[in-house]
Design a protein around this motif. Structure first.
Motif, mmCIF file in Angstrom:
data_model
loop_
_atom_site.group_PDB
_atom_site.id
_atom_site.type_symbol
_atom_site.label_atom_id
_atom_site.label_comp_id
_atom_site.label_asym_id
_atom_site.label_seq_id
_atom_site.Cartn_x
_atom_site.Cartn_y
_atom_site.Cartn_z
ATOM 1 N N ARG A 45 -24.746 -18.989 81.826
ATOM 2 C CA ARG A 45 -24.643 -20.419 81.597
ATOM 3 C C ARG A 45 -25.688 -20.935 80.617
ATOM 4 N NH1 ARG A 45 -25.305 -25.445 81.624
ATOM 5 N NH2 ARG A 45 -24.152 -26.969 82.879
ATOM 6 N N ASP A 46 -26.888 -20.369 80.636
ATOM 7 C CA ASP A 46 -27.935 -20.858 79.755
ATOM 8 C C ASP A 46 -27.648 -20.569 78.283
ATOM 9 O OD1 ASP A 46 -28.688 -18.081 80.794
ATOM 10 O OD2 ASP A 46 -30.036 -18.282 79.087
ATOM 11 N N LEU A 47 -26.651 -19.725 78.009
ATOM 12 C CA LEU A 47 -26.275 -19.413 76.634
ATOM 13 C C LEU A 47 -25.114 -20.278 76.141
ATOM 14 C CD1 LEU A 47 -26.567 -15.531 76.819
ATOM 15 C CD2 LEU A 47 -28.128 -17.094 75.664
ATOM 16 N N LEU A 48 -24.749 -21.299 76.908
ATOM 17 C CA LEU A 48 -23.597 -22.124 76.560
ATOM 18 C C LEU A 48 -23.725 -22.710 75.149
ATOM 19 C CD1 LEU A 48 -21.017 -23.743 77.081
ATOM 20 C CD2 LEU A 48 -22.407 -25.430 78.308
ATOM 21 N N ILE A 49 -24.861 -23.295 74.833
ATOM 22 C CA ILE A 49 -25.010 -23.937 73.526
ATOM 23 C C ILE A 49 -24.958 -22.905 72.405
ATOM 24 C CG2 ILE A 49 -26.594 -25.276 72.076
ATOM 25 C CD1 ILE A 49 -27.476 -26.728 74.637
ATOM 26 N N GLU A 50 -25.527 -21.733 72.630
ATOM 27 C CA GLU A 50 -25.436 -20.668 71.630
ATOM 28 C C GLU A 50 -23.982 -20.299 71.365
ATOM 29 O OE1 GLU A 50 -28.257 -19.266 70.032
ATOM 30 O OE2 GLU A 50 -29.168 -21.003 71.009
ATOM 31 N N TYR A 51 -23.190 -20.231 72.413
ATOM 32 C CA TYR A 51 -21.780 -19.851 72.244
ATOM 33 C C TYR A 51 -20.958 -20.987 71.643
ATOM 34 C CZ TYR A 51 -23.103 -15.879 75.165
ATOM 35 O OH TYR A 51 -23.704 -14.740 75.665
ATOM 36 N N LEU A 52 -21.323 -22.227 71.943
ATOM 37 C CA LEU A 52 -20.662 -23.352 71.280
ATOM 38 C C LEU A 52 -20.916 -23.295 69.776
ATOM 39 C CD1 LEU A 52 -21.432 -26.239 73.805
ATOM 40 C CD2 LEU A 52 -19.185 -25.247 73.337
ATOM 41 N N HIS A 53 -22.128 -22.906 69.385
ATOM 42 C CA HIS A 53 -22.420 -22.740 67.965
ATOM 43 C C HIS A 53 -21.542 -21.647 67.344
ATOM 44 C CE1 HIS A 53 -25.620 -25.486 66.981
ATOM 45 N NE2 HIS A 53 -26.380 -25.089 67.989
ATOM 46 N N LEU A 54 -21.376 -20.536 68.051
ATOM 47 C CA LEU A 54 -20.540 -19.455 67.526
ATOM 48 C C LEU A 54 -19.135 -19.956 67.202
ATOM 49 C CD1 LEU A 54 -21.436 -16.390 69.807
ATOM 50 C CD2 LEU A 54 -22.026 -16.699 67.400
ATOM 51 N N ILE A 55 -18.564 -20.698 68.125
ATOM 52 C CA ILE A 55 -17.202 -21.206 67.926
ATOM 53 C C ILE A 55 -17.174 -22.254 66.824
ATOM 54 C CG2 ILE A 55 -15.265 -22.377 69.039
ATOM 55 C CD1 ILE A 55 -16.317 -21.246 71.721
ATOM 56 N N ASN A 56 -18.125 -23.165 66.855
ATOM 57 C CA ASN A 56 -18.161 -24.236 65.865
ATOM 58 C C ASN A 56 -18.362 -23.688 64.452
ATOM 59 O OD1 ASN A 56 -18.197 -27.338 65.925
ATOM 60 N ND2 ASN A 56 -19.939 -26.885 64.605
ATOM 61 N N ASP A 57 -19.237 -22.685 64.314
ATOM 62 C CA ASP A 57 -19.480 -22.069 63.011
ATOM 63 C C ASP A 57 -18.233 -21.336 62.505
ATOM 64 O OD1 ASP A 57 -22.066 -23.005 63.106
ATOM 65 O OD2 ASP A 57 -22.969 -21.068 63.607
ATOM 66 N N ARG A 58 -17.535 -20.672 63.403
ATOM 67 C CA ARG A 58 -16.381 -19.867 62.996
ATOM 68 C C ARG A 58 -15.175 -20.720 62.650
ATOM 69 N NH1 ARG A 58 -12.454 -18.265 61.487
ATOM 70 N NH2 ARG A 58 -11.342 -16.281 61.831
ATOM 71 N N TYR A 59 -14.897 -21.742 63.449
ATOM 72 C CA TYR A 59 -13.665 -22.515 63.264
ATOM 73 C C TYR A 59 -13.909 -23.928 62.719
ATOM 74 C CZ TYR A 59 -11.584 -18.717 65.899
ATOM 75 O OH TYR A 59 -11.165 -17.469 66.311
ATOM 76 N N GLY A 60 -15.162 -24.298 62.521
ATOM 77 C CA GLY A 60 -15.466 -25.606 61.962
ATOM 78 C C GLY A 60 -15.314 -26.750 62.938
ATOM 79 N N ARG A 61 -15.000 -26.447 64.188
ATOM 80 C CA ARG A 61 -14.813 -27.479 65.205
ATOM 81 C C ARG A 61 -14.695 -26.821 66.570
ATOM 82 N NH1 ARG A 61 -8.627 -29.502 63.931
ATOM 83 N NH2 ARG A 61 -7.614 -27.475 64.000
ATOM 84 N N LEU A 62 -14.670 -27.646 67.608
ATOM 85 C CA LEU A 62 -14.496 -27.164 68.976
ATOM 86 C C LEU A 62 -13.223 -27.794 69.530
ATOM 87 C CD1 LEU A 62 -18.182 -27.583 70.249
ATOM 88 C CD2 LEU A 62 -17.066 -25.448 69.595
ATOM 89 N N SER A 63 -12.193 -27.009 69.667
ATOM 90 C CA SER A 63 -10.924 -27.520 70.177
ATOM 91 C C SER A 63 -10.885 -27.408 71.692
ATOM 92 C CB SER A 63 -9.756 -26.737 69.571
ATOM 93 O OG SER A 63 -9.774 -25.390 70.034
ATOM 94 N N ALA A 64 -9.976 -28.178 72.308
ATOM 95 C CA ALA A 64 -9.835 -28.142 73.767
ATOM 96 C C ALA A 64 -9.476 -26.740 74.263
ATOM 97 C CB ALA A 64 -8.795 -29.164 74.210
#
Length: 566
Positions: A45-64
Motif C-alpha cells: 500500500r505504501d507504494l501506491l503513489i509510485e504505482y500511480l506515477h507508473l500508470i500516469n507516465d505510461r498512459y498520460g492519465r489515470l482512467s477508472a
C-alpha cells in the motif's frame, strides 16, 4: 379453486460470501496492463503513489479501469485509490465515461508564483494556448522551484528557464525531452575529494556518537526547512526513542521563492547523502526515505543513478536502506507529517499532534525528519567544528544562511551569507543591486507565508526569531524583492490564490478561510475589520502552518501598505 403457487426463494444467509467484490468490476485488459507495469514489484500500500506515477507516465492519465485494476492488485478499496489519485496535482484522473476521449498530446505548466508573475508569466498564460493549439494543454502551476529563472514553463517534464512564447513553442516542437543535471560532483569525484571519509570515521568507531551530537548542538545549526528546530537536539530526542527508528528527508521545497535545495542537489549530491548517513549512524536509523518533489525530474534521475553507484560500491558496510520516493505535486507535503502520510501512500494531510513525528512518525515508528539543506551542512560542520559555523553572522546573530533571492535584483540565485544580514546589505553585496530602472519598494523575507515588509524596514537582521515582532518570519529564507513598479496588494492576491489552491481541505478554518480571504481581497475596497477576524480564526484554529501563516501577507499589507488601500 385453482391457486397460483408463487415460489419463494430460499433465504440468503448473511454468512454467504459475495460472488464478486463491491464496486467497479475490473477490466481484464486494464488489469493486464497494470500487472505488466508493476511486474515483480511488491504489492504494498505504501507504494501506491509510485504505482500511480507508473500508470500516469505510461498512459498520460489515470482512467477508472486502471485505478480499479491497481486497487485489486494492492488489495485496496477503489475509493481509497481514487481519493489519493485526485488529491495530487500531477495525476490526470479521467472521470468515468470519459475514457474514450483522446488525451492531450502534451501539457505545458506555466509557473504562476509571485516571482514568475513579476517576470511576465501572465502574458505567457494568455498567449500560449492560441500559439500551441488545442492538442497542447496550457495550465497555470504553483511554484516549480526555479524562481531565479523566472518566468518558467514546464513542457511535459522539461523546465524552460526564462521562458518566452518562442522558447516554449520550440520545446513543444522538439517533443518529449527528459531533463538532466550536468556538471555535478559524482560519486567518484566526491570520493577523490575526501568524500565519505568522515562517514568511515564515524562507523569505524574513530568518532564517538556523543561527541558528534555535542558538536551539532554547539554549532547552533537549526532546521533549514522553515521551522528552525535545533538539529543536534532533534538527533538526541529521536536517539532516545525505542527502535527501530526511521528517517524521512524532505526535498519537497514548494514554498514560492525557495530553490536552495535544488541548487545544492544539482551541484553536490553526495555531500547531502554523506550528511544523511552520518545522521542515520548517530541516531541509529534502520531505513531512510527521501521525499523528492515531482517538479525536479532531472534531479530525480541523477539521484537515482548516484544512489545506485553508492549501493553497488558502498564506502563502508552496514549502511541503512535508502528509499527514494516521488512527490506528486502538493505544497502541503512540505509539512513533515503530511510528507510522512504521502510516503505511506496516502493523501498528504497533516496529522494532529501530539504524538510528534519524533515519537510516532513514519509507519508508526520514531522518525528523524530533516530538510535537505540541514543534512547538507553536516559534513563541513563536523570537519571544521561547531565553533566555525557559529563564528559567522552579523548583527549579533550566528551561523550562515542560504538565501534564495528572486524578483527585481540583478543577480537572483542562492546566496550564502551570514545570518543576520539585512535585506539592504544582501541586495547590494550579493545580488548586484536592484535591476536597472527599479527601486526597492518591498520584500518577502520568508517566501509566500513569511509576510511582506516595506523598503523602510530593509535594515532588520534576517534570521530566526528576528522578524516575528513585525508579523513575519524567515522560514526557508526565500527572499522575493519588489520594486516601486509592483504592488503589495497584487502580491497578496497572488499568494492567497496559491494558498487557496494548496490547502489540503482537512480543516475548515484553512479550507474555507483561504477562499473567503481571497474573495475579500479581490474587492477594490478591503473590509479590514472582517479580514482581521478571519485572520484570527485561521491562526487559532487551523491544524497546520499553512492555515496559520496564510493570513500573513494580508495582515502585512493592511499594516505596512495602507496607501495601497486608500
Amino acid at each position: 379453486m385453482n391457486r397460483t403457487v408463487i415460489p419463494i426463494a430460499p433465504a440468503v444467509s448473511k454468512e454467504r460470501k459475495r460472488q464478486a467484490p463491491k464496486g467497479r468490476r475490473v477490466d481484464p485488459v486494464a488489469l493486464e496492463q497494470v500487472q505488466s507495469l508493476l511486474a515483480s514489484s511488491p504489492r504494498r500500500r505504501d507504494l501506491l503513489i509510485e504505482y500511480l506515477h507508473l500508470i500516469n507516465d505510461r498512459y498520460g492519465r489515470l482512467s477508472a479501469p486502471h485505478l480499479a485494476a491497481l486497487a485489486q492488485e494492492l488489495r485496496m478499496a477503489q475509493a481509497e485509490v481514487y481519493e489519493v489519485a485526485t488529491f495530487y496535482h500531477h495525476f490526470e484522473v479521467i472521470k468515468e465515461g470519459d475514457e474514450a476521449a483522446s488525451p492531450v498530446s502534451l501539457t505545458v505548466r506555466v509557473c504562476a508564483s509571485l516571482s514568475c508573475e513579476l517576470a511576465g508569466a501572465g502574458e505567457l498564460l494568455a498567449k500560449l494556448p492560441a500559439i500551441l493549439g488545442k492538442e497542447v494543454r496550457v495550465i497555470p502551476a504553483p511554484c516549480v522551484g526555479r524562481c531565479e529563472q523566472a518566468p518558467v514553463a514546464v513542457v511535459g517534464q522539461n523546465p524552460i528557464a526564462n521562458a518566452s512564447n518562442d522558447a516554449v513553442r520550440a520545446a513543444v516542437a522538439a517533443g518529449s525531452v527528459n531533463p538532466s543535471v550536468e556538471r555535478y560532483i559524482d560519486y567518484g569525484d566526491y570520493q577523490e575529494q575526501g568524500g565519505y571519509r568522515l562517514l568511515k570515521e564515524c562507523m569505524s568507531g574513530a568518532r564517538d556518537v556523543e561527541d558528534v551530537i555535542r558538536t551539532m548542538e554547539a554549532s547552533g545549526l537549526r532546521g533549514l526547512g522553515g521551522a528552525g528546530f535545533p538539529a543536534g537536539r532533534k538527533w538526541r530526542i529521536v536517539r532516545n526513542e525505542p527502535g527501530p527508528r526511521l528517517m524521512a528527508v524532505n526535498i519537497d521545497e514548494g514554498e514560492p521563492g525557495t530553490f536552495k535545495d535544488r541548487t545544492y542537489l544539482e551541484r553536490d549530491p553526495h555531500r547531502f547523502l554523506e550528511g544523511m548517513l552520518i545522521a542515520a549512524w548517530a541516531v541509529g536509523i534502520s531505513a531512510i526515505y527521501i521525499y523528492l518533489r515531482d517538479e525536479y525530474h532531472g534531479c530525480r534521475a541523477m539521484l537515482e543513478a548516484e544512489l545506485a553507484r553508492l549501493r553497488a560500491a558502498p564506502p563502508v558496510s552496514g549502511l541503512p536502506e535508502i528509499h527514494l520516493r516521488r512527490g506528486a505535486g502538493a505544497y502541503i507535503c512540505g509539512e513533515e507529517s503530511a510528507m510522512i502520510e504521502s510516503i505511506e501512500g496516502k493523501r498528504g494531510m497533516p496529522r494532529l499532534r501530539p504524538p510528534y513525528v519524533a515519537q510516532v512518525g513514519l509507519f508508526g515508528r520514531p522518525t528523524l525528519e530533516h530538510n535537505f539543506e540541514t543534512l547538507y551542512w553536516v559534513r563541513e560542520l563536523l570537519e571544521k567544528g561547531g565553533d566555525w559555523f557559529a563564528s559567522h553572522g552579523r548583527n549579533g546573530r550566528k551561523g550562515l544562511r542560504s538565501f534564495s533571492v528572486s524578483g527585481r535584483v540583478k543577480k537572483p540565485g542562492v546566496h550564502l551569507a551570514p545570518a543576520g544580514i539585512t535585506l539592504a546589505e544582501l541586495v547590494e553585496e550579493y545580488c548586484g543591486g536592484m535591476q536597472d530602472g527599479h527601486r526597492l519598494y518591498a520584500y518577502l523575507p520568508g517566501g509566500a507565508s513569511g509576510g511582506i515588509l516595506p523598503a523602510s524596514m530593509s535594515n532588520i537582521p534576517l534570521d530566526f526569531d528576528t522578524l516575528q515582532p513585525y508579523g513575519c518570519f524567515i522560514g526557508s529564507a526565500a527572499i522575493i524583492v519588489l520594486s516601486e513598479k509592483d504592488s503589495a496588494v497584487a502580491a497578496a492576491r497572488n499568494l492567497m490564490q496559491f494558498f487557496k489552491e494548496e490547502s489540503c481541505g482537512q480543516c475548515t478554518p484553512c479550507r474555507v478561510g483561504t477562499a473567503k480571504a481571497l474573495q475579500l481581497i479581490e474587492q477594490p475596497h478591503w473590509d479590514t475589520t472582517l479580514l482581521a477576524e478571519l485572520s484570527a480564526v485561521m491562526r487559532d484554529a487551523s491544524i497546520c502552518g499553512l492555515g496559520q501563516a496564510a493570513p500573513n501577507p494580508i495582515d502585512c499589507v493592511i499594516k505596512y501598505f495602507p496607501q495601497e488601500l486608500a
